[in-house]
Structures are given as C-alpha cells and as structure tokens.
Write a protein that holds these residues in place. Structure first.
Motif, PDB file in Angstrom:
ATOM      1  N   ASP A  36       0.825  -1.209   0.000  1.00 35.22           N
ATOM      2  CA  ASP A  36       0.000   0.000   0.000  1.00 35.22           C
ATOM      3  C   ASP A  36       0.860   1.261   0.000  1.00 35.22           C
ATOM      4  O   ASP A  36       0.458   2.296  -0.552  1.00 35.22           O
ATOM      5  CB  ASP A  36      -0.896   0.029   1.250  1.00 35.22           C
ATOM      6  N   VAL A  37       2.022   1.185   0.632  1.00 37.59           N
ATOM      7  CA  VAL A  37       2.927   2.332   0.732  1.00 37.59           C
ATOM      8  C   VAL A  37       4.351   1.837   0.481  1.00 37.59           C
ATOM      9  O   VAL A  37       4.800   0.894   1.132  1.00 37.59           O
ATOM     10  CB  VAL A  37       2.870   2.992   2.125  1.00 37.59           C
ATOM     11  N   VAL A  38       5.030   2.475  -0.451  1.00 37.34           N
ATOM     12  CA  VAL A  38       6.442   2.166  -0.700  1.00 37.34           C
ATOM     13  C   VAL A  38       7.246   3.439  -0.451  1.00 37.34           C
ATOM     14  O   VAL A  38       6.947   4.492  -1.024  1.00 37.34           O
ATOM     15  CB  VAL A  38       6.679   1.653  -2.131  1.00 37.34           C
ATOM     16  N   VAL A  39       8.228   3.334   0.424  1.00 35.36           N
ATOM     17  CA  VAL A  39       9.047   4.496   0.778  1.00 35.36           C
ATOM     18  C   VAL A  39      10.511   4.182   0.530  1.00 35.36           C
ATOM     19  O   VAL A  39      10.920   3.021   0.501  1.00 35.36           O
ATOM     20  CB  VAL A  39       8.834   4.901   2.252  1.00 35.36           C
ATOM     21  N   SER A  40      11.295   5.236   0.365  1.00 38.59           N
ATOM     22  CA  SER A  40      12.733   5.076   0.179  1.00 38.59           C
ATOM     23  C   SER A  40      13.402   6.333   0.718  1.00 38.59           C
ATOM     24  O   SER A  40      13.086   7.442   0.276  1.00 38.59           O
ATOM     25  CB  SER A  40      13.069   4.877  -1.298  1.00 38.59           C
ATOM     26  N   GLY A  41      14.308   6.156   1.659  1.00 33.26           N
ATOM     27  CA  GLY A  41      14.930   7.299   2.295  1.00 33.26           C
ATOM     28  C   GLY A  41      16.425   7.387   2.066  1.00 33.26           C
ATOM     29  O   GLY A  41      17.173   6.472   2.432  1.00 33.26           O
ATOM     30  N   LEU A  42      16.870   8.466   1.424  1.00 32.68           N
ATOM     31  CA  LEU A  42      18.296   8.800   1.300  1.00 32.68           C
ATOM     32  C   LEU A  42      19.106   7.760   0.535  1.00 32.68           C
ATOM     33  O   LEU A  42      20.278   7.530   0.836  1.00 32.68           O
ATOM     34  CB  LEU A  42      18.915   8.995   2.699  1.00 32.68           C
TER      35      LEU A  42
END
Length: 258
Positions: free
Chosen positions: A98-104
């Motif tokens: 439902d949510v795909v995130v990617s940080g730095l």
C-alpha cells in the motif's frame, strides 16, 4: 563504502533517524497498511514507520548485509522482515504494498529509473510511493561545508562534490523520476531538520569512519592534507559562544500515486 553499520550510525545515522521520524509524521497515512522500505539501511525509516504509522507489516530491503544486521537488531518486531535485495530488482509481486518508501538512497542506485519503475510496480493501485533525498547542493549543510572546503583546497576534486555528483537530489529531476515511472499526482516538497553538533570534534570525528562519499574521500588524503582540511573547516563552520555548531539539513520529498 556501505558495510559498517556502526560507522554509518556515527556519521549520518543520528540525522537520518530524525529525518525519518519527521517524514513519517508528515506522510500521515491511515493505520494497518502494508509498507515497503526500499534501501532500508540500518533501519531508521523502518523503525519510524513502526512507531508512528501502525502498519500491518513492513518489509525492508537493502543490498548491504552489514546494514541489515544492525536493522534486525534495532527492529525486533514480528511485523517486520528484512531481505538482501537490489532496488532495481525487488523480490515481490506486482501491486504488493500500500505504501512504498525510500529514504536517502536513490541517488546511490546506479540506475534510479529502474528503481523507480520497480517501486511503481510493487505499489498497489491507489497506493503511495514516497521517497526523500538530502539537498546535497545547498541545504544539507554538514556535507556542503565539507565539500566546499575540499574544492577550495583541491580544485581538481570539485567534481567529487556530492551536489554535482548526484543531480537527482534536486526538485526537478527528482519529480521527473516519479512521473516517468508512471506515478500520478506527483509533488516535490522540502523537509528541514536541525543538525546541531556539540563541538568541532563532534562534527569531524564521524568523517573518519569511511562510510559515505565524504569520509571515503578523506581516507584517500595524506595526514597533512587531512589536517589542512580539518583546520579550514574548523575556521569556516558557524559556532555559538559555547562551541556548539548550529547547522540544518534540508531534504527533498517526492510523492506520487500508483
């Protein structure tokens, strides 16, 4: 360069944790969602999701087993799984999260477009894909001061400046990455956090850990050249009367809908 979780934590981890916590609060999604953290590193963003978003599950992927070992120790939660994987080839079926995130991380991926395409592929219809990167050209002051000093002492090293090496870390190309991956309702916003240092030693010592482009470059310098750079920075960084160094760090945040 990306193997020692302890060295990364000392260099950037304290700031990536603060940024991740602020980011998850801003995303403000309903609970019980399925999350994927692409390039999860030592688990800062995964931990922030668990603390603030009440997910039903979180999967974290990263190519560094050294970082994942620290992530597993940091986030011992049954809702979380960590897997060694490349952002350009995610080991999940279509429409899985439902949510795909990617940080730095996306600026360090050799083919960011392939990673963005994979992020779009595994995001469920109507789901959100959100990523953030430091503003390496200007707003990430800790690194900007370092590279500006490097370029002054060694003009031949100007191309190593992270603001030049990673053009993705700017609003226009970052937003275009999401649009060209097929995401809709794409927006790019900024997010700024304080990054204060207790004194100059607190700023300088983490650069000796070889984790990241700046520390990796520093490790190539002779001792006398390291000393010249150190003293230039000591005189250049802003400092309060008590010796604290009041810096800030800005990140760009891109968001889109599948």
């Amino acid at each position: 360069m990306w193997q020692s979780g302890d060295a990364y934590e000392a260099f950037m981890g304290r700031w990536s944790r603060r940024l991740a916590e602020t980011f998850v609060r801003r995303v403000d999604l309903p609970p019980s969602r399925r999350w994927l953290d692409v390039g999860c590193g030592t688990g800062a963003l995964t931990a922030a999701v668990l603390a603030a978003a009440d997910p039903v599950e979180v999967a974290g992927v990263d190519p560094s087993e050294g970082f994942l070992a620290m992530a597993r120790a940091r986030v011992p939660d049954p809702r979380v799984t960590f897997t060694v994987a490349d952002a350009r080839e995610l080991p999940f079926p279509d429409d899985r999260f439902d949510v795909v995130v990617s940080g730095l991380v996306l600026n360090f991926v050799p083919d960011p477009a392939a990673a963005a395409s994979e992020i779009r592929r595994v995001t469920a219809p109507g789901g959100r894909a959100v990523a953030y990167l430091w503003d390496l050209a200007q707003g990430m002051e800790m690194l900007r001061y370092f590279w500006d000093a490097v370029a002054e002492l060694n003009p031949a090293a100007v191309e190593l400046h992270e603001g030049r090496r990673y053009p993705l870390c700017r609003p226009e190309p970052f937003g275009r990455l999401w649009t060209e991956a097929g995401l809709t309702d794409v927006t790019v916003d900024d997010l700024t956090i304080p990054t204060p240092f207790a004194d100059f030693g607190d700023y300088w010592q983490p650069f000796l850990g070889r984790q990241g482009p700046g520390p990796a470059y520093l490790a190539t310098l002779a001792e006398e050249d390291q000393a010249r750079l150190r003293e230039l920075l000591r005189g250049r960084l802003p400092a309060n009367p008590d010796g604290t160094i009041p810096l800030t760090a800005r990140a760009w945040v891109v968001s889109g809908t599948a």
